[in-house]
Design a protein around this motif. Structure first.
Motif, PDB file in Angstrom:
ATOM      1  N   ASN A  19      40.862  31.781  52.971  1.00 40.50           N
ATOM      2  CA  ASN A  19      41.950  31.735  52.004  1.00 40.50           C
ATOM      3  C   ASN A  19      42.489  30.311  51.877  1.00 40.50           C
ATOM      4  O   ASN A  19      42.006  29.376  52.523  1.00 40.50           O
ATOM      5  N   GLY A  20      43.523  30.151  51.058  1.00 42.34           N
ATOM      6  CA  GLY A  20      44.039  28.820  50.743  1.00 42.34           C
ATOM      7  C   GLY A  20      44.530  28.038  51.952  1.00 42.34           C
ATOM      8  O   GLY A  20      44.254  26.837  52.077  1.00 42.34           O
ATOM      9  N   VAL A  59      39.772  35.517  52.212  1.00 40.64           N
ATOM     10  CA  VAL A  59      40.381  35.921  50.947  1.00 40.64           C
ATOM     11  C   VAL A  59      40.578  37.433  50.960  1.00 40.64           C
ATOM     12  O   VAL A  59      39.667  38.198  51.310  1.00 40.64           O
ATOM     13  N   GLU A  60      41.768  37.859  50.580  1.00 42.61           N
ATOM     14  CA  GLU A  60      42.126  39.270  50.687  1.00 42.61           C
ATOM     15  C   GLU A  60      41.209  40.163  49.862  1.00 42.61           C
ATOM     16  O   GLU A  60      40.787  41.237  50.312  1.00 42.61           O
ATOM     17  N   GLU A  61      40.875  39.745  48.652  1.00 43.18           N
ATOM     18  CA  GLU A  61      40.005  40.548  47.790  1.00 43.18           C
ATOM     19  C   GLU A  61      38.646  40.777  48.437  1.00 43.18           C
ATOM     20  O   GLU A  61      38.079  41.862  48.370  1.00 43.18           O
ATOM     21  N   CYS A  62      38.129  39.751  49.098  1.00 40.07           N
ATOM     22  CA  CYS A  62      36.824  39.849  49.748  1.00 40.07           C
ATOM     23  C   CYS A  62      36.893  40.755  50.971  1.00 40.07           C
ATOM     24  O   CYS A  62      35.970  41.526  51.243  1.00 40.07           O
ATOM     25  N   TYR A  67      32.300  40.582  46.388  1.00 44.51           N
ATOM     26  CA  TYR A  67      33.186  39.480  46.014  1.00 44.51           C
ATOM     27  C   TYR A  67      32.414  38.386  45.275  1.00 44.51           C
ATOM     28  O   TYR A  67      32.882  37.870  44.255  1.00 44.51           O
ATOM     29  N   PHE A  68      31.237  38.048  45.789  1.00 48.85           N
ATOM     30  CA  PHE A  68      30.460  37.001  45.125  1.00 48.85           C
ATOM     31  C   PHE A  68      30.037  37.452  43.738  1.00 48.85           C
ATOM     32  O   PHE A  68      30.014  36.639  42.804  1.00 48.85           O
ATOM     33  N   TRP A  69      29.725  38.726  43.577  1.00 53.30           N
ATOM     34  CA  TRP A  69      29.298  39.231  42.272  1.00 53.30           C
ATOM     35  C   TRP A  69      30.464  39.311  41.289  1.00 53.30           C
ATOM     36  O   TRP A  69      30.404  38.747  40.198  1.00 53.30           O
ATOM     37  N   TYR A  70      31.514  39.996  41.679  1.00 52.12           N
ATOM     38  CA  TYR A  70      32.607  40.238  40.736  1.00 52.12           C
ATOM     39  C   TYR A  70      33.514  39.028  40.531  1.00 52.12           C
ATOM     40  O   TYR A  70      34.028  38.823  39.427  1.00 52.12           O
ATOM     41  N   ARG A  71      33.699  38.218  41.592  1.00 53.77           N
ATOM     42  CA  ARG A  71      34.638  37.113  41.466  1.00 53.77           C
ATOM     43  C   ARG A  71      33.944  35.773  41.208  1.00 53.77           C
ATOM     44  O   ARG A  71      34.309  35.039  40.291  1.00 53.77           O
ATOM     45  N   LYS A  72      32.919  35.441  41.980  1.00 52.46           N
ATOM     46  CA  LYS A  72      32.269  34.141  41.844  1.00 52.46           C
ATOM     47  C   LYS A  72      31.289  34.091  40.667  1.00 52.46           C
ATOM     48  O   LYS A  72      31.164  33.067  40.013  1.00 52.46           O
ATOM     49  N   THR A  73      30.590  35.190  40.437  1.00 54.02           N
ATOM     50  CA  THR A  73      29.604  35.209  39.353  1.00 54.02           C
ATOM     51  C   THR A  73      30.246  35.581  38.021  1.00 54.02           C
ATOM     52  O   THR A  73      30.126  34.852  37.035  1.00 54.02           O
ATOM     53  N   LEU A  74      30.917  36.726  37.984  1.00 52.95           N
ATOM     54  CA  LEU A  74      31.499  37.214  36.731  1.00 52.95           C
ATOM     55  C   LEU A  74      32.910  36.717  36.496  1.00 52.95           C
ATOM     56  O   LEU A  74      33.327  36.589  35.336  1.00 52.95           O
ATOM     57  N   ASN A  75      33.645  36.435  37.589  1.00 55.67           N
ATOM     58  CA  ASN A  75      35.086  36.168  37.486  1.00 55.67           C
ATOM     59  C   ASN A  75      35.723  37.214  36.581  1.00 55.67           C
ATOM     60  O   ASN A  75      36.436  36.899  35.627  1.00 55.67           O
ATOM     61  N   ALA A  92      36.206  49.575  35.874  1.00 54.26           N
ATOM     62  CA  ALA A  92      36.843  48.253  35.882  1.00 54.26           C
ATOM     63  C   ALA A  92      37.089  47.820  37.324  1.00 54.26           C
ATOM     64  O   ALA A  92      37.330  48.655  38.208  1.00 54.26           O
ATOM     65  N   TRP A  93      37.013  46.519  37.548  1.00 53.91           N
ATOM     66  CA  TRP A  93      37.201  45.988  38.897  1.00 53.91           C
ATOM     67  C   TRP A  93      38.680  45.729  39.162  1.00 53.91           C
ATOM     68  O   TRP A  93      39.349  45.008  38.429  1.00 53.91           O
ATOM     69  N   ASP A  94      39.192  46.348  40.232  1.00 53.48           N
ATOM     70  CA  ASP A  94      40.575  46.161  40.653  1.00 53.48           C
ATOM     71  C   ASP A  94      40.576  45.207  41.842  1.00 53.48           C
ATOM     72  O   ASP A  94      40.194  45.579  42.956  1.00 53.48           O
ATOM     73  N   ALA A  95      41.005  43.973  41.616  1.00 58.30           N
ATOM     74  CA  ALA A  95      40.984  42.962  42.670  1.00 58.30           C
ATOM     75  C   ALA A  95      41.937  43.311  43.807  1.00 58.30           C
ATOM     76  O   ALA A  95      41.669  43.004  44.972  1.00 58.30           O
ATOM     77  N   ALA A  96      43.051  43.957  43.494  1.00 56.25           N
ATOM     78  CA  ALA A  96      44.030  44.294  44.523  1.00 56.25           C
ATOM     79  C   ALA A  96      43.475  45.320  45.506  1.00 56.25           C
ATOM     80  O   ALA A  96      43.748  45.265  46.705  1.00 56.25           O
ATOM     81  N   GLN A  97      42.669  46.269  44.994  1.00 54.95           N
ATOM     82  CA  GLN A  97      42.089  47.292  45.867  1.00 54.95           C
ATOM     83  C   GLN A  97      40.701  46.903  46.374  1.00 54.95           C
ATOM     84  O   GLN A  97      40.210  47.484  47.330  1.00 54.95           O
TER      85      GLN A  97
END
Length: 602
Positions: free
Chosen positions: A139-140, A146-149, A157-165, A548-553
């Motif tokens: 994390n920062g 990172v909490e989402e990961c 995480y790499f797919w939904y956040r780093k690749t697709l954002n 849909a991707w829920d980052a919080a969950q």
């Protein structure tokens, strides 16, 4: 893998005696095991259901796949034209069938090359050590992950956040992601360079893109069979379940899988067959291609399920180890006392001997089940970019296996794109109006440029949601209608006996009872059943929904499609299916105006 298309590409372009047609830009369609799950010759894989899918798959190959493949090959070889011209020859009112095929292929090309862009992205990252999807980033303030990961997994995480954002919903479009966008441009540049010089140069590419993946699959098979837990996946694959076999959806999924894996209805098979010499034995090709295509799918399934079994076993044993560690620490048990074999007995003892303390720990105890891990349905991009990467990261020398996998995925994807693009280019280069003004290189360039520009929409933050819409709705119903009209047109409009006599005169071989029965009755009825099932399923389901991707969950959640997305779905289906009646109506009106009377039937 459709070796008929590879053969057509590798062969010299055969000049047509009557029309003297010059060679055109064409390319192959190369498929993997499920590379088209509920969709096109390029659709993504359907969910795996093991032996419950294998039995219907083989049955549907016999009653649907081979007959319809032979029909399209025979039409292309007999009519000597692309999809539009071939059906215009059958009847002037059927030009819309070819137009509908081109529209579907255009939709397919718009979104399918995005998969190649993602494959390029993963391939470039496969040279890092460790693999970027193998661990969660810090994390920062660098005090944890990172909490989402942490809530999801490193691969998700790499797919939904780093690749697709990815955005939280389809309504939040977001901006174009420049890295996937550059990969998409690269993917289209590769496709353009492959189709630039025409059939002969493309054929060299096709043999490479079609045959090299077999080498990679064999390497993966050897590696997969040596992985711990591979036998669990294979046992799951070859063990049919009666409750699934009596489920109509299992048979529907098998039928559509066969339907799309052979590339029926796209017009590319007709275009490729039009290069054959009239005496070519297309019946033999239909049988050989169907068997090799399905054998390749089953072979690739063995590779997939061996790796899938390794992943499921790894997750299952990891779950057990966490439970063992939790109970050992909570109840001060001796190290090594609690094992996977005595876990259930010890749990029962602790629950009876220490009920209050066990009740405090119980909410943290996970229910570990190998069967549930194996039964987790995975489809589409989840299989290619999450499940496989999850397994690869746990292998020794993971970078090597990652490079091999995504290189193979690229070859298959590019091979499919060559075939999809050919289905568009062949009718365009057939047109005297277009070809008289533009050379083939310019036509190819404009098609690639247009598709690339539209494809940038799929690289936006909400792009993957639109990708799923195109993948689910751009072709399924349309292709069912196209192939149904094709079969009815040949058997009942053109005349089955007439077509049979022409085939016999052309190839010297008569149709046997099997082909007549399939064309004249079984296959059309099966397609109608599929069509009715899809319509009734949509009606029963009600409002169409998406994941849909829920980052919080850190997980996917189900949401209803908004009105504008439903409108796009309707337009996707209508824009291709309506080509058939509208073109027929336009032809009727035009001929009536020209002749000043009633238009003839043919």
């Amino acid at each position: 893998m459709n070796l008929f298309q590879v053969h057509c590409q590798g062969a010299r372009s055969w000049r047509r005696g009557v029309r003297g047609r010059v060679e055109e830009e064409t390319g192959p369609t190369a498929e993997t095991v499920g590379q088209r799950g509920r969709g096109p010759s390029s659709r993504l894989p359907a969910s795996f259901h093991g032996g419950s899918f294998l039995v219907p798959y083989v049955v549907m190959l016999v009653v649907e796949g081979m007959p319809l493949l032979y029909l399209e090959l025979a039409v292309g070889q007999r009519m000597r034209q692309g999809s539009i011209g071939a059906w215009r020859t059958v009847s002037p009112y059927l030009s819309g069938v070819g137009v509908a095929s081109v529209v579907v292929s255009f939709f397919l090309s718009m979104y399918y090359n995005v998969i190649n862009a993602w494959a390029f992205w993963y391939l470039f990252h496969s040279f890092q050590d460790p693999l970027p999807w193998s661990v969660c980033p810090l994390n920062g303030n660098r005090t944890g992950y990172v909490e989402e990961c942490e809530k999801a997994s490193s691969t998700q995480y790499f797919w939904y956040r780093k690749t697709l954002n990815i955005s939280p919903s389809i309504q939040e479009s977001g901006a174009v992601q420049w890295e996937p966008a550059l990969c998409l441009i690269l993917a289209w540049l590769v496709v353009y360079l492959c189709i630039l010089r025409g059939t002969e140069s493309t054929g060299k590419v096709v043999y490479f893109t079609a045959l090299l993946p077999y080498c990679v699959l064999i390497i993966y098979l050897v590696r997969g069979l040596t992985l711990h837990g591979a036998t669990n996946g294979l046992a799951y694959m070859f063990t049919p379940k009666v409750e699934q076999l009596v489920n109509p959806k299992a048979w529907i999924n098998a039928a559509t899988q066969i339907f799309f894996s052979l590339g029926l209805g796209f017009g590319s098979l007709i275009a490729f067959a039009s290069y054959n010499e009239p005496s070519n034995n297309c019946q033999k090709h239909a049988i050989i291609v169907s068997i090799i295509n399905s054998s390749t799918s089953i072979f690739a399934s063995i590779v997939t399920f061996s790796i899938y079994g390794f992943k499921a076993t790894f997750n299952y044993e990891s779950c057990l180890n966490k439970v063992i560690l939790l109970l050992t620490n909570s109840f001060d048990l001796e190290d090594g006392f609690l094992t996977a074999s005595n876990l259930e007995q010890v749990k029962d003892y602790l629950a009876s001997a220490h009920p209050s303390k066990y009740s405090e720990v119980f909410p943290q105890i996970r229910n570990c089940s190998l069967e549930s891990e194996l039964e987790t349905a995975v489809q589409g991009t989840g299989l290619a970019f999450i499940v496989y990467t999850e397994a690869i990261k746990n292998m020794e020398v993971s970078q090597l296996w990652s490079v091999l996998y995504f290189f193979m995925l690229l070859l298959l994807g590019i091979g499919s794109m060559l075939g999809n693009t050919a289905a568009i280019l062949t009718p365009l280069t057939d047109s005297k109006v277009i070809s008289s003004y533009l050379p083939k290189e310019a036509i190819s360039g404009l098609v690639c440029l247009t598709n690339c520009a539209i494809g940038l929409l799929f690289t936006m933050e909400a792009g993957s949601y639109w990708f799923d819409i195109f993948n689910d709705y751009a072709a399924t119903l349309s292709l069912l209608l196209i192939v149904l009209v094709e079969t009815v047109a040949v058997c009942y409009l053109y005349g089955l006996s007439r077509f049979e006599s022409e085939l016999k005169a052309m190839t010297g071989r008569a149709l046997n009872w099997y082909w007549k029965a399939m064309w004249g009755g079984v296959s059309p009825l099966l397609i109608v059943s599929l069509f009715i099932f899809y319509l009734s399923d949509y009606i029963i389901t009600g409002t169409l929904r998406y994941q849909a991707w829920d980052a919080a969950q850190g997980q996917l959640v189900t949401k209803d499609y908004p009105p504008h997305a439903l409108a796009v779905i309707g337009l996707l289906v209508a824009s291709s299916t309506m080509c058939i009646p509208l073109v027929a109506l336009g032809t009727f009106i035009t001929r009536r105006l020209r002749r000043g009377g009633t238009a003839p039937v043919a």
